[in-house]
Scaffold this active site. Sequence first.
Site, PDB file in Angstrom:
ATOM      1  N   SER A   1      59.729  11.501  22.255  1.00 28.99           N
ATOM      2  CA  SER A   1      60.747  11.427  23.303  1.00 28.99           C
ATOM      3  C   SER A   1      62.047  10.849  22.775  1.00 28.99           C
ATOM      4  O   SER A   1      62.047   9.907  21.972  1.00 28.99           O
ATOM      5  CB  SER A   1      60.246  10.550  24.451  1.00 28.99           C
ATOM      6  OG  SER A   1      61.273  10.299  25.386  1.00 28.99           O
TER       7      SER A   1
ATOM      8  N   TYR B   1      57.026   2.748  28.388  1.00 29.96           N
ATOM      9  CA  TYR B   1      56.770   4.161  28.070  1.00 29.96           C
ATOM     10  C   TYR B   1      57.420   4.532  26.745  1.00 29.96           C
ATOM     11  O   TYR B   1      56.781   5.089  25.842  1.00 29.96           O
ATOM     12  CB  TYR B   1      57.292   5.078  29.175  1.00 29.96           C
ATOM     13  CG  TYR B   1      57.522   6.481  28.672  1.00 29.96           C
ATOM     14  CD1 TYR B   1      56.444   7.302  28.319  1.00 29.96           C
ATOM     15  CD2 TYR B   1      58.819   6.984  28.489  1.00 29.96           C
ATOM     16  CE1 TYR B   1      56.652   8.580  27.817  1.00 29.96           C
ATOM     17  CE2 TYR B   1      59.034   8.251  27.993  1.00 29.96           C
ATOM     18  CZ  TYR B   1      57.954   9.050  27.662  1.00 29.96           C
ATOM     19  OH  TYR B   1      58.157  10.310  27.156  1.00 29.96           O
TER      20      TYR B   1
ATOM     21  N   LYS C   1      55.898   5.607  22.703  1.00 34.65           N
ATOM     22  CA  LYS C   1      56.254   6.745  21.848  1.00 34.65           C
ATOM     23  C   LYS C   1      56.725   6.266  20.476  1.00 34.65           C
ATOM     24  O   LYS C   1      56.352   6.841  19.444  1.00 34.65           O
ATOM     25  CB  LYS C   1      57.342   7.578  22.515  1.00 34.65           C
ATOM     26  CG  LYS C   1      56.874   8.351  23.739  1.00 34.65           C
ATOM     27  CD  LYS C   1      55.841   9.398  23.389  1.00 34.65           C
ATOM     28  CE  LYS C   1      55.492  10.289  24.563  1.00 34.65           C
ATOM     29  NZ  LYS C   1      54.479  11.309  24.243  1.00 34.65           N
TER      30      LYS C   1
END
Length: 335
Positions: free
Chosen positions: A117, A141, A145
């Site tokens: 991402s 989040y 990643k």
Amino acid sequence: MKVLIAGGAGFIGSTVASYLLDSGHEPVILDNLATGRREFCEGRTFYEGDIADPAVLDRIFAEHPDIETVVHCAALIVVPESVEHPVHYYRENVAKTLEFVDHLIAKGVTRLVFSSSAAIYEPGADFSVDEDSSVMAISPYARTKAIVEQMLADIAAATPLRVLSLRYFNPIGADPKMRTGLQVASPSHALGKLVEAHQTGRAFEVTGLDYPTRDGSGIRDYVHVWDLAAAHLRALEVFDTILPGGSSRYLVVNLGSGTGTTVLELVEAFNKVVDPPVPVGTADRRPGDSAGAYTRSSRAAELLGWRAEQSVEEGIRDSLTWFAQRGQVLPDLAG
């Protein structure tokens, strides 16, 4: 080509599977259906199970020993939810990926495409980034990643595994044949909220107008999900060329349109497509939100031979088409 797609019942994974099928390849889907949809797997080779479950992986590779590459799209992705439930996000996105990759190596897998991402970037002064830009993930989040990327780089350096990390920017749109699209009833991102506002007649709330962008709203790089799917096929086709092994075992590639669109500009584009226009309100930033970024990179064009072809307006139209008929594909979520 036979490709295992972990998370292949979700939005991006199912669209990649559709693109591969249309191109004459065979996707094998693995998904635990925590957020993915069984309906997206109809007519496809599908295994319901967790990426960290060795039994289901043993079965998949016993029945499909000719799998050539693995695409790892399985992850939880909602930023505010990750702020509220970080343990859950680290377990699902990091710990289970470690178990998954360990099993893949044991099965002799040497090619892995990882869905990463652009949320991990620290944008430059103009909010543009390339693959060498600093990483500054500000939500749990995004940090999952970034951690997984570092983990995969370390593993690739020490094992036969080679890894291509594709850093997605902001996917919009749907499969042009409307086989798959956003599976959630109320998406948390801006375009999903715009569609919801259009459907309900409520105002769309711009979350944050105090960012140092040209109009104060967040900036994003919107890329059509069908373009993203095309990039995956190109990545699979040139994988051995761009990652031949030796010192070339891990590589990062940005996947975006290269155009920065602010939330207010997205609203303007949306209201050119719909009638009546959606009214606009304002709200505070959500937990974990960032100003955003867009890619200035040419690496995808140079290495994959890929550029985004579809416009923001086309992505908006396809999203509207999908939400107008998604109840026919996902009937229990209609209404």
